[in-house]
Design an enzyme around this catalytic site. Structure first.
Site, PDB file in Angstrom:
ATOM      1  N   HIS A  66      -5.346   7.255  -5.650  1.00 25.90           N
ATOM      2  CA  HIS A  66      -5.214   6.887  -4.268  1.00 25.90           C
ATOM      3  C   HIS A  66      -4.388   5.589  -4.259  1.00 25.90           C
ATOM      4  O   HIS A  66      -4.850   4.358  -4.479  1.00 25.90           O
ATOM      5  CB  HIS A  66      -6.457   6.530  -3.439  1.00 25.90           C
ATOM      6  N   ARG A  70       4.992   3.163  -1.137  1.00 20.82           N
ATOM      7  CA  ARG A  70       6.061   3.006  -0.021  1.00 20.82           C
ATOM      8  C   ARG A  70       7.409   3.354   0.066  1.00 20.82           C
ATOM      9  O   ARG A  70       8.121   3.242   0.678  1.00 20.82           O
ATOM     10  CB  ARG A  70       5.998   1.308  -0.129  1.00 20.82           C
ATOM     11  N   ASN A 100       2.030   8.269   3.554  1.00 26.98           N
ATOM     12  CA  ASN A 100       2.556   7.676   4.661  1.00 26.98           C
ATOM     13  C   ASN A 100       3.583   6.740   4.640  1.00 26.98           C
ATOM     14  O   ASN A 100       3.769   5.684   4.639  1.00 26.98           O
ATOM     15  CB  ASN A 100       1.316   7.109   5.060  1.00 26.98           C
ATOM     16  N   ASP A 158      -3.641  10.118   5.009  1.00 22.25           N
ATOM     17  CA  ASP A 158      -4.177   8.977   4.900  1.00 22.25           C
ATOM     18  C   ASP A 158      -3.634   7.832   5.515  1.00 22.25           C
ATOM     19  O   ASP A 158      -2.442   7.804   5.849  1.00 22.25           O
ATOM     20  CB  ASP A 158      -4.201   8.678   3.198  1.00 22.25           C
ATOM     21  N   HIS A 185      -9.228  10.249   5.465  1.00 25.36           N
ATOM     22  CA  HIS A 185      -9.588   8.702   5.607  1.00 25.36           C
ATOM     23  C   HIS A 185     -10.316   9.022   6.660  1.00 25.36           C
ATOM     24  O   HIS A 185     -10.326   9.101   7.798  1.00 25.36           O
ATOM     25  CB  HIS A 185      -8.085   8.241   5.984  1.00 25.36           C
ATOM     26  N   HIS A 238     -11.846   6.078  -0.072  1.00 21.19           N
ATOM     27  CA  HIS A 238     -12.337   4.857  -0.054  1.00 21.19           C
ATOM     28  C   HIS A 238     -13.431   4.445   0.705  1.00 21.19           C
ATOM     29  O   HIS A 238     -13.499   3.847   1.727  1.00 21.19           O
ATOM     30  CB  HIS A 238     -10.959   3.928   0.378  1.00 21.19           C
ATOM     31  N   ASN A 284      -8.596  -1.702   5.499  1.00 22.38           N
ATOM     32  CA  ASN A 284      -9.299  -0.588   6.044  1.00 22.38           C
ATOM     33  C   ASN A 284      -9.643   0.509   5.127  1.00 22.38           C
ATOM     34  O   ASN A 284      -8.644   1.067   4.852  1.00 22.38           O
ATOM     35  CB  ASN A 284      -8.522  -0.192   7.414  1.00 22.38           C
ATOM     36  N   ASP A 311      -6.631   2.255  -3.915  1.00 23.43           N
ATOM     37  CA  ASP A 311      -5.976   2.220  -2.432  1.00 23.43           C
ATOM     38  C   ASP A 311      -5.135   1.110  -2.614  1.00 23.43           C
ATOM     39  O   ASP A 311      -4.835   0.345  -1.482  1.00 23.43           O
ATOM     40  CB  ASP A 311      -6.871   1.995  -1.288  1.00 23.43           C
ATOM     41  N   HIS A 315       2.071  -4.759   0.583  1.00 25.20           N
ATOM     42  CA  HIS A 315       2.766  -5.264   1.813  1.00 25.20           C
ATOM     43  C   HIS A 315       3.389  -6.483   1.318  1.00 25.20           C
ATOM     44  O   HIS A 315       3.156  -7.260   0.342  1.00 25.20           O
ATOM     45  CB  HIS A 315       1.517  -5.734   2.720  1.00 25.20           C
TER      46      HIS A 315
END
Lengths: 443, 324
Positions: A66, A70, A100, A158, A185, A238, A284, A311, A315
């Protein structure tokens, strides 16, 4: 051209739960595959011999099922190349990357782009996870057959749950034709609302909107029921709350094909960390309470929890350096997971090294039906060499990841990685680890 | 009344007994002694407001920025009056008139302000913890003038000053706080302050607007307004934000008033000399009936008056020593 490179890892402690190996042994790699595992293997001429350092543990390669790489779309946060560099530096020989991205990995074009970038980087293996629904919009199934044919190993929306129960049911049924699990998720968005932190005493006193544990439990209960209904495998990402673990435990006891993962940060951090509004504690699902953490540890020990997955959610500094409720959710984990797990799970005796290898290698390989998870003869030689006694101080500025959003910057841990081998090739050595030169020389 | 012999002089002559904290972000930053110091100083500051020339030179040459990301009339004006009475140079920045509308981040806004070397930044923001972020980024002292649902420390201090003036003490008083507990920064600061000074605090509101674990803060929680008001020395009402109906918190303003509105009839359960407080702005006929708001028990306008004195005290105690 036949790859006839022969490498012998000698003097290490080998842990391979699948083949019931847990002791001193040599590992012979030939042509990128495991050729033999055993005591005092004969060394043929032309074999590169690598002396595994004292206390070194040789395991089947760790698989992080997981991560968020990006790319495409958010290359300022992470790229496939930097993500896999972080993976091998953290001891992972393979990662499964969530869909995602922008555009979403809901068609073969995106899947192939990710695979090409991974091949260019040539470090960790990358297994794309395809979107369950078109655009991750939760309205219509993605072309799951095409995603499977392109190489996706699972499907997931996810970052978001598959909110509609009928659609989740159909996704489970449809994906089972391709032997792919649906990874969910688990979060009831209508209950979670605008929450940013675990609903409890700390969020309340800090004035942060709450994410109740029940929002996770509700979807876990639903997904267990739907997996039971369809007979299709579901994997719950998660998990963070005691109610979720209880629901999985009950489902497994009834024979439901449910598996689940937990992150290292949920295993060692709780919501009291929020006091300074440090957004590197914002993720989250959120950090929960001590009672949840205890239940997660129970689940790791008793087998309710199948995997540890990071996970890894990179960022950019600017995005995280913001008001708590405006900063994005997520922390990175690839380069700290092994240290956290050795220091906080293995050394205190919560799990054995054998169990750790199951959690981080054997089980993820099995859930995703990908090679690895064992050092059986003939499997690709993906190997993680651990240094359980290595003193590690986390320095985020030295990360291979583009991102720095870790809650563990400056933390000290006992345990780390010596080297990472993918397909018989040494792709990473840790200069700080004793005896790592032996691996460096073989690169 | 507490002893006033040690109250620092507001004329800026004597060295003030400072606060240990660089910033005032939370009531939790203050010890009970520091809270008393602020209240005592505020009492001395009140005298300045009675002079014909309402100004002392205490903060002459100090630059204070009022950085308001949220609409505010009362609090911003109160801070500005306090700053002017202390002779500080005041700059007002409202989010709508700043580069924020051009997409600048809070961090960049603050770094730019910091480059102009202000001594104090007073910040109000929609996000809990915004003051913490500002404080981490600058040498200037930061005063939290309300951060989302988190805290509004100077409100709790002015409430405490008002209570102490009327009741002589805070310790042992029965204080009931009624209304939208969940979304209220006034509640959070008041609970910390009142508990630190030994008041007996009850909170009351709809079950949908309760905070979890109030017992851990040493506070009694009830959904019965009669129970909350019973024997109270102080009844503090919190504003109901009208948009809360959309979050399913309560069905209608009419029913809210029926169940939780403070009426003269309900107030009879309180002590005969009970005082009624409200941080404003009030919704008459929602959380408070007009005859209660305007009645003899109401100290709502005294709260406003005390706001200036308390903010003068906080500014004086924090900013008299230049930072950095």
């Amino acid at each position: 051209m036949v790859d006839d490179t022969r490498i012998m890892l000698t003097g290490g402690h080998v842990v391979d739960p699948v083949n019931d190996v847990n002791g001193p042994a040599d590992v012979l790699i030939a042509g990128g595959r495991v050729a033999a595992v055993g005591r005092d293997l004969p060394i043929e001429p032309g074999t590169t011999v690598i002396e595994v350092p004292r206390h070194g543990v040789v395991c089947p390669g760790f698989i992080d099922m997981h991560v968020h790489l990006r790319e495409p779309g958010d290359e300022h946060k992470e790229t496939v190349a930097t993500g896999v560099a972080a993976a091998v530096a953290g001891g992972f020989t393979a990662v499964a990357c969530m869909p995602n991205t922008t555009p979403v990995n809901d068609h073969a074009g995106v899947t192939r782009l990710i695979q090409e970038k991974a091949a260019e980087a040539g470090l960790a293996r990358v297994y794309p996870v395809g979107a369950a629904t078109k655009g991750r919009d939760g309205a219509q199934l993605a072309e799951i057959g095409e995603l499977h044919a392109a190489g996706c190993v699972a499907i997931s929306d996810d970052g978001r749950p598959i909110a509609n129960a009928l659609l989740m049911r159909r996704a489970l049924e449809y994906a089972s034709m391709f032997d792919m699990p649906v990874i969910d998720h688990c979060e009831d968005r209508s209950l979670a609302g605008e929450g940013v932190a675990h609903e409890g005493y700390h969020a309340a006193t800090l004035g942060l909107r709450g994410l109740p544990a029940a929002a996770e439990e509700i979807i876990v209960e639903r997904d267990v029921a739907l997996s039971g209904l369809t007979g299709s495998p579901v994997h719950l990402a998660h998990l963070s709350s005691r109610g979720a673990i209880r629901a999985v435990r009950d489902g497994k006891a009834r024979g439901v094909r449910v598996s689940c993962e937990v992150t290292p940060h949920h295993l060692i951090l709780t919501d009291d960390r929020l006091a300074g509004y440090d957004t590197n504690y914002k993720m989250n699902p959120p950090l929960r309470e001590a009672a949840d953490l205890d239940t997660l540890l129970d689940g790791v020990r008793d087998g309710t929890i199948d995997c540890i997955a990071t996970d890894h959610a990179p960022h950019h500094y600017d995005e995280k350096h913001a008001e708590f409720d405006r900063a994005p959710f997520g922390v990175i984990g690839l380069e700290t997971a092994v240290s956290v797990c050795l220091d906080r799970l293995v050394h205190p005796g919560h799990v054995t090294l054998v169990r750790l290898v199951e959690l981080m290698s054997t089980n993820p390989a099995s859930i995703l039906s990908v090679p690895g998870g064992t050092l059986g003869v003939g499997v690709p030689a993906d190997i993680t060499v651990l240094a359980p006694e290595l003193a590690v101080t986390v320095d985020s500025s030295a990360f291979k990841s583009l991102a720095r959003n870790t809650p563990f910057d400056g933390w000290g841990f006992r345990g780390g990685v010596t080297a990472t081998i993918v397909g018989g090739r040494v792709v990473y050595t840790n200069a700080a680890a004793e005896g790592a030169e032996a691996f460096t020389n073989a690169m | 009344m507490p002893p006033t012999a040690d109250v620092p002089t507001p004329d800026g002559l004597g060295a003030p007994v400072g606060l240990r904290t660089k910033d005032l972000l939370s009531i939790g930053d203050l010890s009970p002694e520091e809270i008393y110091l602020i209240l005592d100083t505020a009492e001395a500051m009140k005298e300045v407001g009675t002079r014909s020339i309402k100004k002392v030179p205490a903060l002459r040459g100090r630059t204070v920025v009022n950085l308001f990301f949220e609409a505010s009339t009362r609090t911003r004006t109160s801070f500005e009056v306090a700053q002017k009475r202390l002779s500080a140079d005041t700059i007002n920045i409202a989010a709508s008139g700043s580069s924020v509308v051009k997409g600048e981040t809070l961090a960049d806004t603050v770094r730019n302000l910091e480059a102009m070397a202000p001594d104090v930044i007073v910040v109000r923001h929609q996000s809990a913890g915004a003051g913490h972020l500002v404080a981490r980024l600058c040498r200037a002292r930061v005063i939290n003038a309300g951060d989302g649902m988190h805290e509004h420390p100077t409100q709790a201090l002015l409430d405490a000053l008002t209570i102490r003036e009327r009741k002589g003490t805070i310790k042992g008083l029965k204080v009931s706080i009624i209304g939208d507990l969940l979304h209220s920064r006034v509640l959070r600061s008041n609970v910390l302050l009142l508990r630190a000074l030994g008041a007996d605090v009850s909170v009351c509101g709809p079950a949908t607007m309760m905070l979890p674990d109030m017992a851990r803060l040493g506070v009694r929680a009830t959904t019965s307004i009669d129970e909350a008001v019973e024997g109270a020395d102080v009844v503090m009402l919190l504003r109901i934000q009208l948009e809360r109906m959309r979050g399913y918190f309560f069905p209608s303003l009419r029913e809210y008033f029926q169940l939780f509105g403070m009426t003269a009839e309900r107030l009879k359960r309180a002590k005969p000399d009970a005082i009624i407080m409200h941080p404003g702005p009030m919704n008459r006929g929602v959380e408070i009936a007009s005859d209660v708001a305007d009645g003899p028990c109401s100290v709502i306008l005294e709260q406003v008056a005390n706001g200036v004195a308390v903010r003068m005290a906080v500014l004086y105690l924090l900013a008299d020593e230049p930072q950095g």
